[in-house]
Design an enzyme around this catalytic site. Sequence first.
Site, PDB file in Angstrom:
ATOM      1  CG  HIS A  83      -1.611   1.302   1.450  1.00  0.00           C
ATOM      2  ND1 HIS A  83      -2.444   1.949   0.550  1.00  0.00           N
ATOM      3  CD2 HIS A  83      -1.491   2.149   2.508  1.00  0.00           C
ATOM      4  CE1 HIS A  83      -2.811   3.110   1.062  1.00  0.00           C
ATOM      5  NE2 HIS A  83      -2.230   3.253   2.250  1.00  0.00           N
ATOM      6  CG  HIS A 136       1.061   7.048   3.930  1.00  0.00           C
ATOM      7  ND1 HIS A 136       1.378   6.191   2.915  1.00  0.00           N
ATOM      8  CD2 HIS A 136      -0.197   6.726   4.311  1.00  0.00           C
ATOM      9  CE1 HIS A 136       0.347   5.388   2.680  1.00  0.00           C
ATOM     10  NE2 HIS A 136      -0.622   5.693   3.510  1.00  0.00           N
ATOM     11  CD  GLU A 151      -3.399   6.692  12.934  1.00  0.00           C
ATOM     12  OE1 GLU A 151      -2.732   7.639  13.407  1.00  0.00           O
ATOM     13  OE2 GLU A 151      -4.563   6.441  13.260  1.00  0.00           O
ATOM     14  CG  ASP A 152      -1.617   1.948  10.616  1.00  0.00           C
ATOM     15  OD1 ASP A 152      -2.414   2.433  11.423  1.00  0.00           O
ATOM     16  OD2 ASP A 152      -1.840   1.864   9.394  1.00  0.00           O
ATOM     17  CG  ASP A 190      -3.591   7.010   2.261  1.00  0.00           C
ATOM     18  OD1 ASP A 190      -3.331   5.806   2.072  1.00  0.00           O
ATOM     19  OD2 ASP A 190      -4.143   7.443   3.301  1.00  0.00           O
ATOM     20  CG  ASP A 242     -21.650  17.388 -24.309  1.00  0.00           C
ATOM     21  OD1 ASP A 242     -20.853  18.311 -24.206  1.00  0.00           O
ATOM     22  OD2 ASP A 242     -22.502  17.118 -23.424  1.00  0.00           O
TER      23      ASP A 242
HETATM   24 MN    MN Z   1      -2.551   4.733   3.886  1.00  0.00          MN
END
Ligand code: MN
Length: 731
Positions: A52, A76, A80-81, A143, A263
Site C-alpha cells: 500500500h 505515511h 499511525e500504525d 493514499d 455530449d
Molecule cells: Mn494509507
Amino acid sequence: METFEDHYDSMLKALNKYMPGADIALIEKAVRYAADQHQDQKRKDGSPYIIHPLAVAEIVAEIGLDTDAILAAILHDCIEDTSSTFDEIAKEFGLVVAELVEGVTKLTRVEYSTLEEQQMENLRKMFMAMSKDIRVILIKIADRLHNTRTMQYQTPKKQISKSMETMDIYAPLAHRLGMQKIKWELEDTSLRYLDPEGYNKIMAYLEEHDEESTAFMRSIQTKITTRLSAVGIHGSIYGRVKHVYSIYRKMRDQNKTLDELYDLYAFRVIVDSIPDCYNVLGHVHDLFHLVPGRFKDYISTPKPNMYQSLHTTVIGTEGIPFEVQIRTWDMHQTAEYGIAAHWKYKQGGDGDGDEKSFEWVRRLLESQQDTDAEDYVQSLKIDMFNDEVFVFTPRGNVINLPAGSTPIDFAYAIHSGVGNAMVGAKINNRIANFDTVLHNGDIVEILTSRSAKGPSRDWLSICKSNQARTKIKQWFKKERREENVIHGKTSFDAELRRSGFNPAILHDDELLPMLLKKLSFECLDDMYAAIGYGGLTSTKAVGRIRDDLLRYTRGIQNPTAGGRDGSPLRAAPSTTLNRHSVNGVIVEDIDSCMIKFARCCTPVPGDSIVGFITKGYGVSVHRQDCPNAQNRADPKYASRWVPVHWAQEDDQPFTTTVELDCITRSGLLMDVATVLTSVRVRVKELSGRDMPGGHSSFTITFDVKNIQELNLVVTKLLNIRDVVGARRGQG
Ligand code: MN
C-alpha cells in the site's frame, strides 16, 4: 494481484522521468524501513502491507512530487500504525519528511461522518488548513486513491462509507487542486459502490455502444489529424467518452436518459504553443458546425484552479455533438495534476523542498482571479486559511473561527446561551483556560452551568470574533434592561396604587393591548424599562391611561349595564377596537397613534373633524369649525394637520349569524355567553337546540364592524371546549 515489485518499478520509472538524479539509496532505505515496520501487517486482500505505501509513493511520483514527498508517502502509515515515532523518522529521513508524515497522520485521524453541506465545506477547508504543507494533502489524496482502487476487499458497509467520504471530501479537494485525472477516478470508483445500478447501467450502455463509439471517435480523430498535418501543425489528438460520474451527474441534473444526453464524447488536441491552440480552434470550427454558446477561452482567463484550455462544442456530419479541448502540453500537465504540476516545475528536479516553493504556490493561488463562477475560488486560496481556524464540537461538527480564537469565541459560535452559561472549557479532553488559543482540529467542549454568572467584562478583550463580542455586549445591555424593568415596574405599580387602581388590572388580555397602544409601547416590559432608565415617569404613564382604566373598572363593576334590548348577553357599550381606529377615530395613513379629543371643542361622532399632530402626545382631534383649527392653511402648521374621520363612517356595523356545532354538555351555553361578553360584540339573538347524536347547535346573531372582527369572534368561539364547528349563517 498487485506486487511489491510492480509498484516499486513503476515508481522508479515515474521518478526517473522528471527527477533523474533522485536519491534512490534513500528511497530504498525508506522502503526497507517501512517494510520492516509493517512486517506483521497484512492488507485486506492478504498481501503484505508495504504494498500500500509503495503504491501511494508510485502515485505521488506520477503526480511528480519531490523526494521528500515520496519518502513521506512510503512512510505515511508508520506513525499511525506501527511503533515508529516522529523523532525516529526525523532522525532517519529528516525533519521535513517527519513533518509530512505527521501531517498525513493528523488528516487520517479526522473523523468523518455524513455532514451537511456547510459542514463539509468547513471540513474541506480544515483539511487544507491543517496541511500547512500542500504536499500533505497531495499524499493524502494519493493514499485515498489507492485505497479506492483496492476497495473491493472492504466490507460492503465500509465500501459505502468510504466512498461517501471520497465523494464529499477527496474528489472536491482534488478538483480544487486541479487534479482532474485523479478526481475522475475517485468519482467513478466511488459511484460504483454508492449506486452500483446506476453505474452499471452507464457502463453497459457504453459497452453496448463501444463499437460505434470507437468508430465515431476514430473518424473524428482522423478528420482533425488530416487537417492539422495539411496545415503543418504538430499536435496529438485523443478521443474519449466522458467519465462515468460526469455522465451520471448530467443525467441526474438534467433529468435525461442516456440516449438524450447531449455530449458524451470529448476530444483533446494537445499542441506545442498557445498560438497553435487558437489555430487549431479555427480549423476545428472550419471542419465542423459550431454549437453556439459553448465556446470558452480558459487560456486568456484560466479557471481558479489554474486550468487552461480552449473549449468548444461542435457537431459533425454524423449529427453527434462533441466537445473539443485544445491546450498545450504544459496546460495538459496542469489539467491532469493541478498544483502538483506547478510544484514540480518550481522544484527544478533537485528535490530541495524549501518554504519558498510554498510561497510560490500560495502566490499563484492568490493571483487567480474569480474567473469562473462555477468554481470555488475561495476554497483554493490556501493563504486565506492563515486567518481562520477549524475546530470540532464533541459531536464532530466543524466550527470555523478567526485565527487566535479562544473557547469563548467557540462557545458564542455555538449559541449565545452556551456562551452566557459557560463556566469552563475542555480542549482535547483537558481543562483549558478561557484565553487558550485554539488550533486546527482541536475538539472543544464547553462546560456550562445554570448558575453561571454570565460573561465577565474581560471576555471582551479575550475573544477574537465579532460574533462573540457582539453577543457579550448584548448580554450586558440586556442585563441592565432587566434591572431597569424591575425598577420600572415597582415605580409604575406604586403609581397605579396611588391612583386607586390594582396593578393586577394590567393582566387583562383585552385592556392591555389598548393601554400599550395608548402608551406607544410594544409590551409592558418595554414600558417598565423606559421608566426604569428614566425615559418616562410613572406619573405621566399612569396619567395617559387613567381614563381607560376608569372606564374599564366601571365596566367590570357593572358588566350588564346599558342593555337597551334587555338581552342579558349585551356587553358594555361597544368599544371594539378596529385595527385602524383609536377611540373611534381613524387617522389617515397612520396605523396606530395616540388620539385625544381637544378640550376646546369636544368633538362628538358625526362632527366634521380634523387632526393636529402634537409634539409627543399623538393626534389631537378638533372640530373643523373650532377656532383653534383655523390655521390649517398656515404653512407653519399645514403639514401637522391631518385628515381624520370617525371610524363608523366606513365601518357601519353589520349583522351576521353564526351557527355553532357543539357536543352537548351542561355549562356550554354559559361558556359561549362568556366568550361573547369578552369579545364585546352586540348580540341580538342567541338560541340553542338539541341535535341528533349528542350534538347541539347554537345560532348567534350579532353586530360586527368588519370581517376581521367576525373572524376573531369565530376563532374565540371555536376555542371553547366541545365546540366542534362554526359556520356563517344566511341571516
Ligand atoms: Mn494509507
